[in-house]
Scaffold this motif. Structure first.
Motif, PDB file in Angstrom:
ATOM      1  N   LEU A   1       0.963  -1.094   0.127  1.00  0.00           N
ATOM      2  CA  LEU A   1       0.058  -0.021   0.081  1.00  0.00           C
ATOM      3  C   LEU A   1       0.745   1.017  -0.135  1.00  0.00           C
ATOM      4  CD1 LEU A   1      -2.792   1.408   0.064  1.00  0.00           C
ATOM      5  CD2 LEU A   1      -2.659   1.148   2.556  1.00  0.00           C
ATOM      6  N   HIS A   2       0.920   2.049  -1.077  1.00  0.00           N
ATOM      7  CA  HIS A   2       1.671   3.122  -1.249  1.00  0.00           C
ATOM      8  C   HIS A   2       0.858   4.488  -0.713  1.00  0.00           C
ATOM      9  CE1 HIS A   2       3.417   6.365  -3.927  1.00  0.00           C
ATOM     10  NE2 HIS A   2       4.094   6.371  -2.952  1.00  0.00           N
ATOM     11  N   TYR A   3       1.552   4.932   0.110  1.00  0.00           N
ATOM     12  CA  TYR A   3       0.896   6.320   0.866  1.00  0.00           C
ATOM     13  C   TYR A   3       1.888   7.387   0.659  1.00  0.00           C
ATOM     14  CZ  TYR A   3      -0.708   9.834   4.240  1.00  0.00           C
ATOM     15  OH  TYR A   3      -0.960  11.071   4.712  1.00  0.00           O
ATOM     16  N   ALA A   4       1.253   8.368  -0.349  1.00  0.00           N
ATOM     17  CA  ALA A   4       2.244   9.770  -0.579  1.00  0.00           C
ATOM     18  C   ALA A   4       1.307  10.810  -0.112  1.00  0.00           C
ATOM     19  CB  ALA A   4       2.315   9.660  -2.086  1.00  0.00           C
ATOM     20  N   TYR A   5       2.197  11.826   0.543  1.00  0.00           N
ATOM     21  CA  TYR A   5       1.449  12.961   0.898  1.00  0.00           C
ATOM     22  C   TYR A   5       2.417  14.123   0.881  1.00  0.00           C
ATOM     23  CZ  TYR A   5       3.850  12.705   5.400  1.00  0.00           C
ATOM     24  OH  TYR A   5       4.641  12.764   6.724  1.00  0.00           O
ATOM     25  N   VAL A   6       1.817  15.479   0.372  1.00  0.00           N
ATOM     26  CA  VAL A   6       2.791  16.708   0.374  1.00  0.00           C
ATOM     27  C   VAL A   6       2.566  17.679   1.579  1.00  0.00           C
ATOM     28  CG1 VAL A   6       3.010  18.910  -1.065  1.00  0.00           C
ATOM     29  CG2 VAL A   6       2.356  16.609  -1.963  1.00  0.00           C
ATOM     30  N   HIS A   7       3.621  17.850   2.084  1.00  0.00           N
ATOM     31  CA  HIS A   7       3.710  18.660   3.212  1.00  0.00           C
ATOM     32  C   HIS A   7       4.187  20.111   2.739  1.00  0.00           C
ATOM     33  CE1 HIS A   7       4.475  20.449   7.288  1.00  0.00           C
ATOM     34  NE2 HIS A   7       5.555  20.676   7.054  1.00  0.00           N
ATOM     35  N   ARG A   8       3.320  20.906   3.100  1.00  0.00           N
ATOM     36  CA  ARG A   8       3.705  22.531   2.739  1.00  0.00           C
ATOM     37  C   ARG A   8       4.100  23.317   4.182  1.00  0.00           C
ATOM     38  NH1 ARG A   8      -1.823  23.076  -1.099  1.00  0.00           N
ATOM     39  NH2 ARG A   8      -0.741  22.259  -2.997  1.00  0.00           N
ATOM     40  N   ASN A   9       5.328  23.777   4.007  1.00  0.00           N
ATOM     41  CA  ASN A   9       5.961  24.615   4.874  1.00  0.00           C
ATOM     42  C   ASN A   9       5.069  25.805   5.122  1.00  0.00           C
ATOM     43  OD1 ASN A   9       7.475  25.824   6.756  1.00  0.00           O
ATOM     44  ND2 ASN A   9       9.391  24.948   5.880  1.00  0.00           N
ATOM     45  N   VAL A  10       4.651  26.175   6.297  1.00  0.00           N
ATOM     46  CA  VAL A  10       3.767  27.309   6.478  1.00  0.00           C
ATOM     47  C   VAL A  10       4.830  28.464   6.401  1.00  0.00           C
ATOM     48  CG1 VAL A  10       2.106  28.550   7.863  1.00  0.00           C
ATOM     49  CG2 VAL A  10       1.950  26.217   7.555  1.00  0.00           C
ATOM     50  N   ALA A  11       5.894  28.433   7.181  1.00  0.00           N
ATOM     51  CA  ALA A  11       6.781  29.547   7.186  1.00  0.00           C
ATOM     52  C   ALA A  11       7.284  29.781   5.983  1.00  0.00           C
ATOM     53  CB  ALA A  11       8.101  29.120   8.173  1.00  0.00           C
ATOM     54  N   ASP A  12       7.618  29.003   4.964  1.00  0.00           N
ATOM     55  CA  ASP A  12       7.958  29.268   3.522  1.00  0.00           C
ATOM     56  C   ASP A  12       6.963  28.619   2.618  1.00  0.00           C
ATOM     57  OD1 ASP A  12       9.331  29.396   1.286  1.00  0.00           O
ATOM     58  OD2 ASP A  12      11.056  28.163   1.777  1.00  0.00           O
ATOM     59  N   MET A  13       6.143  29.620   2.193  1.00  0.00           N
ATOM     60  CA  MET A  13       4.910  29.301   1.325  1.00  0.00           C
ATOM     61  C   MET A  13       5.328  28.530  -0.106  1.00  0.00           C
ATOM     62  SD  MET A  13       2.377  29.921   2.995  1.00  0.00           S
ATOM     63  CE  MET A  13       0.940  30.005   2.009  1.00  0.00           C
ATOM     64  N   SER A  14       6.604  28.423  -0.442  1.00  0.00           N
ATOM     65  CA  SER A  14       6.883  27.886  -1.628  1.00  0.00           C
ATOM     66  C   SER A  14       7.586  26.553  -1.216  1.00  0.00           C
ATOM     67  CB  SER A  14       7.944  28.893  -2.409  1.00  0.00           C
ATOM     68  OG  SER A  14       9.105  29.025  -1.774  1.00  0.00           O
ATOM     69  N   ALA A  15       8.027  26.153  -0.194  1.00  0.00           N
ATOM     70  CA  ALA A  15       8.582  25.007   0.067  1.00  0.00           C
ATOM     71  C   ALA A  15       7.466  23.847   0.333  1.00  0.00           C
ATOM     72  CB  ALA A  15       9.361  25.030   1.376  1.00  0.00           C
ATOM     73  N   GLU A  16       7.477  22.758  -0.547  1.00  0.00           N
ATOM     74  CA  GLU A  16       6.765  21.503  -0.323  1.00  0.00           C
ATOM     75  C   GLU A  16       7.773  20.417  -0.399  1.00  0.00           C
ATOM     76  OE1 GLU A  16       3.999  21.121  -3.564  1.00  0.00           O
ATOM     77  OE2 GLU A  16       2.823  22.302  -2.935  1.00  0.00           O
ATOM     78  N   GLU A  17       7.383  19.319   0.558  1.00  0.00           N
ATOM     79  CA  GLU A  17       8.157  18.186   0.711  1.00  0.00           C
ATOM     80  C   GLU A  17       7.056  16.990   0.451  1.00  0.00           C
ATOM     81  OE1 GLU A  17      11.339  17.732   3.752  1.00  0.00           O
ATOM     82  OE2 GLU A  17       9.921  19.317   4.694  1.00  0.00           O
ATOM     83  N   SER A  18       7.465  16.067  -0.377  1.00  0.00           N
ATOM     84  CA  SER A  18       6.869  14.768  -0.591  1.00  0.00           C
ATOM     85  C   SER A  18       7.297  13.686   0.220  1.00  0.00           C
ATOM     86  CB  SER A  18       6.837  14.293  -2.164  1.00  0.00           C
ATOM     87  OG  SER A  18       6.248  15.250  -2.858  1.00  0.00           O
ATOM     88  N   PHE A  19       6.188  12.983   0.832  1.00  0.00           N
ATOM     89  CA  PHE A  19       6.827  11.855   1.789  1.00  0.00           C
ATOM     90  C   PHE A  19       5.979  10.549   1.002  1.00  0.00           C
ATOM     91  CE2 PHE A  19       7.435  15.624   4.232  1.00  0.00           C
ATOM     92  CZ  PHE A  19       8.404  15.222   4.723  1.00  0.00           C
ATOM     93  N   HIS A  20       6.717   9.572   1.322  1.00  0.00           N
ATOM     94  CA  HIS A  20       6.087   8.335   0.696  1.00  0.00           C
ATOM     95  C   HIS A  20       6.309   7.334   1.789  1.00  0.00           C
ATOM     96  CE1 HIS A  20       5.562   9.762  -3.420  1.00  0.00           C
ATOM     97  NE2 HIS A  20       6.873  10.763  -2.932  1.00  0.00           N
ATOM     98  N   HIS A  21       5.286   6.422   1.930  1.00  0.00           N
ATOM     99  CA  HIS A  21       5.291   5.221   2.666  1.00  0.00           C
ATOM    100  C   HIS A  21       4.883   4.043   1.793  1.00  0.00           C
ATOM    101  CE1 HIS A  21       5.855   8.162   5.978  1.00  0.00           C
ATOM    102  NE2 HIS A  21       4.728   8.284   6.156  1.00  0.00           N
ATOM    103  N   LEU A  22       5.400   2.857   2.320  1.00  0.00           N
ATOM    104  CA  LEU A  22       5.103   1.313   1.507  1.00  0.00           C
ATOM    105  C   LEU A  22       4.651   0.419   2.518  1.00  0.00           C
ATOM    106  CD1 LEU A  22       7.595   1.638  -1.161  1.00  0.00           C
ATOM    107  CD2 LEU A  22       5.179   1.851  -1.645  1.00  0.00           C
ATOM    108  N   LEU A  23       3.486   0.045   2.738  1.00  0.00           N
ATOM    109  CA  LEU A  23       3.244  -1.029   3.812  1.00  0.00           C
ATOM    110  C   LEU A  23       3.011  -2.362   2.783  1.00  0.00           C
ATOM    111  CD1 LEU A  23       1.880  -1.658   6.697  1.00  0.00           C
ATOM    112  CD2 LEU A  23       0.002  -1.165   5.987  1.00  0.00           C
ATOM    113  N   PRO A  24       3.730  -3.145   3.602  1.00  0.00           N
ATOM    114  CA  PRO A  24       3.487  -4.640   2.786  1.00  0.00           C
ATOM    115  C   PRO A  24       2.217  -5.066   3.069  1.00  0.00           C
ATOM    116  CG  PRO A  24       5.718  -4.622   4.338  1.00  0.00           C
ATOM    117  CD  PRO A  24       4.985  -3.395   4.318  1.00  0.00           C
ATOM    118  N   LEU A  25       1.641  -5.888   2.079  1.00  0.00           N
ATOM    119  CA  LEU A  25       0.207  -6.312   1.856  1.00  0.00           C
ATOM    120  C   LEU A  25       0.032  -7.690   1.750  1.00  0.00           C
ATOM    121  CD1 LEU A  25      -1.820  -3.441  -0.009  1.00  0.00           C
ATOM    122  CD2 LEU A  25      -1.636  -3.687   2.606  1.00  0.00           C
TER     123      LEU A  25
END
Length: 156
Positions: free
Chosen positions: A48-72
């Motif tokens: 199961l692939h879960y991806a999300y984008v985190h937007r840095n509130v202090a720096d409105m232009s900065a976005e980070e992507s995070f990915h998790h992989l859960l074995p099924l």
């Protein structure tokens, strides 16, 4: 030739995942989150692939992507595809899973072992609850404040 399972590799290069994983079915997609079932071409294992984008509130232009992989397991894949089994992170992620880390690698994380971040979150929750109780009580005299501070930071 049978490839090594990702579950047997401690530190998995992102390039290896890009080569081996293919989408099977998208479960949910929003502007900030994605859940999908992916399959390892080399081993046939599903994740199961879960991806999300985190937007840095202090720096409105900065976005980070995070990915998790859960074995099924096969049963879990079928449950997600046909039974609408729940899969939201972190509520239903109770077994070890891969998450992306620094330097282009994914590392295994065991949610059964509390991380420093999780322990800090619990402490923050404890402090927040004490502060809310203090506000509800409505007593803001010196003795009440002193008692609150002692409860927040007991020096034994």
């Amino acid at each position: 030739m049978h490839e090594t399972s990702l579950q047997d590799i401690g530190k998995v290069p992102a390039e290896l995942l890009a080569e081996r994983l293919e989408p099977v079915r998208e479960l949910t997609k929003t502007e900030l989150e994605l859940y999908e079932i992916v399959k390892d071409r080399a081993t046939g294992e599903h994740y199961l692939h879960y991806a999300y984008v985190h937007r840095n509130v202090a720096d409105m232009s900065a976005e980070e992507s995070f990915h998790h992989l859960l074995p099924l397991s096969s049963d879990s894949v079928l449950g997600l595809l046909f039974n609408d089994d729940p899969y939201a992170y972190p509520e239903y992620w109770r077994s070890p899973f891969l998450r992306n880390g620094p330097e282009g690698y994914y590392v295994w994380f065991d949610p059964g072992q509390p991380s420093e971040e999780a322990l800090a979150e619990l402490e923050g929750q404890r402090i927040r609850e004490k502060m809310e109780q203090f506000k509800r009580n409505g007593a803001f005299d010196e003795a009440s404040v002193r008692k609150l501070l002692e409860e927040l930071d007991p020096r034994e």
